[in-house]
Design an enzyme around this catalytic site. Structure first.
Site, short mmCIF file in Angstrom:
data_model
loop_
_atom_site.label_atom_id
_atom_site.label_comp_id
_atom_site.label_asym_id
_atom_site.label_seq_id
_atom_site.Cartn_x
_atom_site.Cartn_y
_atom_site.Cartn_z
N ARG A 65 -15.15 7.99 -31.27
CA ARG A 65 -16.49 8.04 -31.86
C ARG A 65 -16.45 8.49 -33.32
NH1 ARG A 65 -20.52 8.04 -28.07
NH2 ARG A 65 -21.91 8.96 -29.58
N GLU A 72 -11.63 -5.93 -38.38
CA GLU A 72 -11.86 -4.52 -38.05
C GLU A 72 -10.59 -3.75 -37.69
OE1 GLU A 72 -14.81 -3.83 -34.90
OE2 GLU A 72 -13.97 -5.41 -33.66
#
Ligand code: G6P
Length: 608
Positions: A27, A490
């Protein structure tokens, strides 16, 4: 983004908090920190860098407290640095806070607190929170819970907060608004986290808080309160995921494991919705008057939005309802036409993406019927929507989404079939054929992985040296090109573009020169000739070509060709995306990058 974790019980909090942080690192991983209640007061150890760096700090071994909070950060306000790391303390060091979200009015609150004599050490929005709690406690003589509540009423924006205090050493308070937070119930102990997988090795039983609900935690005792501090009761939800499903299971990385898990994820997602020769079932989507809908919106972010792009074709073709795909951050601010004839479907693996959640609230407030699709039981979008249904991909940990995407495409395809059955809007043979093809997908994915793995690895050794890559396709193949390009950029940091093949000549072809690699996807017989012409146009300009196809191509003069099993062109993305996921993975590995934790990204984007 940011991950928060908390513990209150009889055991030492530190190892439990570190274990939770390691699982939440996806996260955000700019910095990490931990606070526990020690005999001497609140400890506060934090560091710029990853959780492993935090573990290396000698002082951390001295922590013996049995109540504590911890944080792994994805910086929003204030650059990654030790001082900006969480937990943040008030000036008196009485309250420690970890926060996930954004306090939008922090500047105003900071000015107010400065006018009252408070000093600020960091550039973060979060530091106002412990000071505000301290302010209400000392100036208005409020208790712990009342002070936290008053502070929260002043906050604008999103927050999941854990608060401990040296003045109330037995209690921890947690609260959330528009940011995720789950409470794990143990035996005489309680665990808190931003997500469920981080706690699966400790418990499978969870409480879920709604916006502006408070929990006061004292070891295994938890009291819940609403916004007016009226006591409320909560049901425990038991999760079916087991702890090993959130581990790497012998794979080098989560992403590789999750690529390989796709057949199972899809089987589980198909689950009870579809069995051979039976109609599609969706008991949870018993929506009255389907025929009244004039417009469908599919709204999501990132890879979930790419799943929506594939589903648009299915809804239009099978249900004959005009369908638009929107990026949630655009949808929520562009004043879309929404009324009671609108069906709005929100797709989110985590179910917590801030823009998707806000877009859902907007659609609902304007009278749309809303459906949430999420991979996480009880996630925020499922609680907000009129109807919800789940993908059953199991926990997805790698930042780059793989199994969630293919599961979303499959679930949306089943949903389109189900609506078409109810609307009687589609040819029965087409629906039968499609259902058969969907049931065959898991086996075909296994075949794609097996047959292309080593060749893709070889291709990755070439691609990893390149600076720009182009992905092209038409129809659903263009949608896969978009997803393939996103995957590559990414995790490998190679610049890539995806283009509708027919659109190339309106600009992008100017970038094609000798030696540039163009990856083309060709799975639609009807569009084959057109796509082949587009590939020829780039070959003529010196491009190297990689072709992913399930068609009998008239000539195979391409540098690389990957053959995948045949299926309906409506659902072919579930197969054609697999080599592209693997390519991104191997390129990233060849470049020696951290596949699961790409720079600047986070898995769950809980801020705008
Ligand atoms: C981030 C993740 C992506 C994901 C997107 C939407 O950007 O890195 O993998 O597709 O958020 O997330 P959601 O949980 O809403 O599907």
């Amino acid at each position: 983004m940011c991950g928060i974790v908390g513990y209150s019980g009889e055991k030492q909090a530190k190892p439990i908090l570190i274990s939770g942080l390691l699982k939440l690192e996806y996260r955000g991983y700019d910095s990490a920190g931990i606070s526990t209640i020690e005999k001497t007061g609140i400890s506060n150890i934090k560091v710029k860098g990853r959780v492993a760096t935090l573990e290396d700090i000698a002082e951390i071994n001295k922590l013996t407290g049995t109540i504590g909070i911890a944080h792994t950060r994805w910086a929003t306000h204030g650059k990654p640095s030790t001082i900006n790391s969480h937990p943040h303390l008030d000036n008196d060091k009485s309250f420690a806070v970890v926060h996930n979200g954004i306090i939008e009015n922090y500047s105003e609150l900071r000015d107010f607190l400065i006018s009252k004599g408070y000093k600020f050490l960091s550039q973060t929005d979060t530091e106002v929170v412990p000071n505000l709690i301290h302010y209400y406690h000392t100036n208005e003589h409020l208790g712990f819970l009342e002070s936290v509540r008053r502070a929260c009423l002043d906050l604008k924006g999103s927050f999941a907060l854990e608060i401990i205090s040296s003045l109330f050493p037995d209690s921890m308070i947690v609260v959330r608004k528009d940011s995720p937070l789950v409470i794990g119930k143990g035996d005489g102990e309680t665990f808190i986290s931003s997500d469920i997988p981080a706690l699966l090795s400790f418990t499978k039983n969870f409480y879920l808080l709604n916006d502006m609900e408070f929990a006061v935690i004292k070891k295994g005792d938890i009291s819940f309160y609403d916004i007016n501090l009226k006591p409320i009761s909560k049901e425990v939800k038991t999760m079916e995921w087991d702890a090993s499903s959130a581990e790497k299971d012998g794979f080098a990385d989560y992403m590789l494991k999750e690529i390989h898990e796709q057949p199972r994820a899809i089987r589980e997602t198909i689950g009870a919705h579809l069995s051979p020769n039976k109609p599609c079932e969706f008991d949870e989507l018993n929506i009255p008057n389907l025929a009244n809908f004039e417009q469908i919106y599919l709204v999501a972010c990132g890879t979930a939005m790419h799943a929506g792009l594939v589903a648009k074709n299915l809804f239009e073709k099978l249900c004959h309802i005009s369908t638009a795909v929107d990026i949630a951050s655009e949808f929520r601010y562009r004043d879309p036409i929404i009324n009671d004839k609108t069906l709005a479907i929100f797709i989110s693996q985590s179910g917590e993406t801030a823009d998707t959640l806000a877009a859902l609230k907007l659609a609902k407030s304007k009278g749309a019927t809303t459906i949430a699709i999420s991979n996480v039981i009880g996630s925020s979008i499922t609680r907000e929507a009129d109807y919800f249904t789940y993908t059953h991909a199991g926990p997805e940990i790698a930042v780059a989404s793989t199994k969630a995407y293919t599961s979303q495409v499959v679930l949306l395809s089943l949903m389109a079939i189900y609506f078409a059955q109810k609307l009687n809007s589609s040819n029965n043979n087409l629906l039968q054929e499609l259902k058969k093809e969907i049931l065959a997908l898991p086996e075909k994915i296994d075949a794609v992985i097996e047959n292309t793995d080593s060749k893709i690895h070889d291709l990755a050794k070439v691609i990893c040296k390149e600076k720009d890559i182009f992905f092209i396709g038409r129809g659903a193949d263009y949608n896969v090109a978009q997803e393939g390009s996103l995957k590559l950029k990414e995790i490998s940091y190679i610049h890539s573009e995806s283009y509708a093949a027919g659109e190339l000549k309106h600009g992008t072809i100017a970038l094609i020169e000798n030696g540039i690699t163009v990856i083309a996807i060709l799975t639609d017989e009807k569009l084959m000739e057109k796509s082949i012409s587009n590939i020829q146009e780039v070959i003529t300009r010196g491009a190297k070509t990689v072709v992913i196809t399930n068609l009998e191509l008239p000539n195979k003069k391409y540098d690389y060709i990957f053959e995948i099993p045949k299926t309906s062109s409506l659902i072919s993305p579930v197969l054609s995306v697999i080599p592209l996921q693997m390519l991104a993975y191997y390129v990233s590995k060849e470049k020696g990058l951290d596949v699961d934790k790409p720079r600047n990204l986070a898995k769950s984007v809980t801020v705008e």
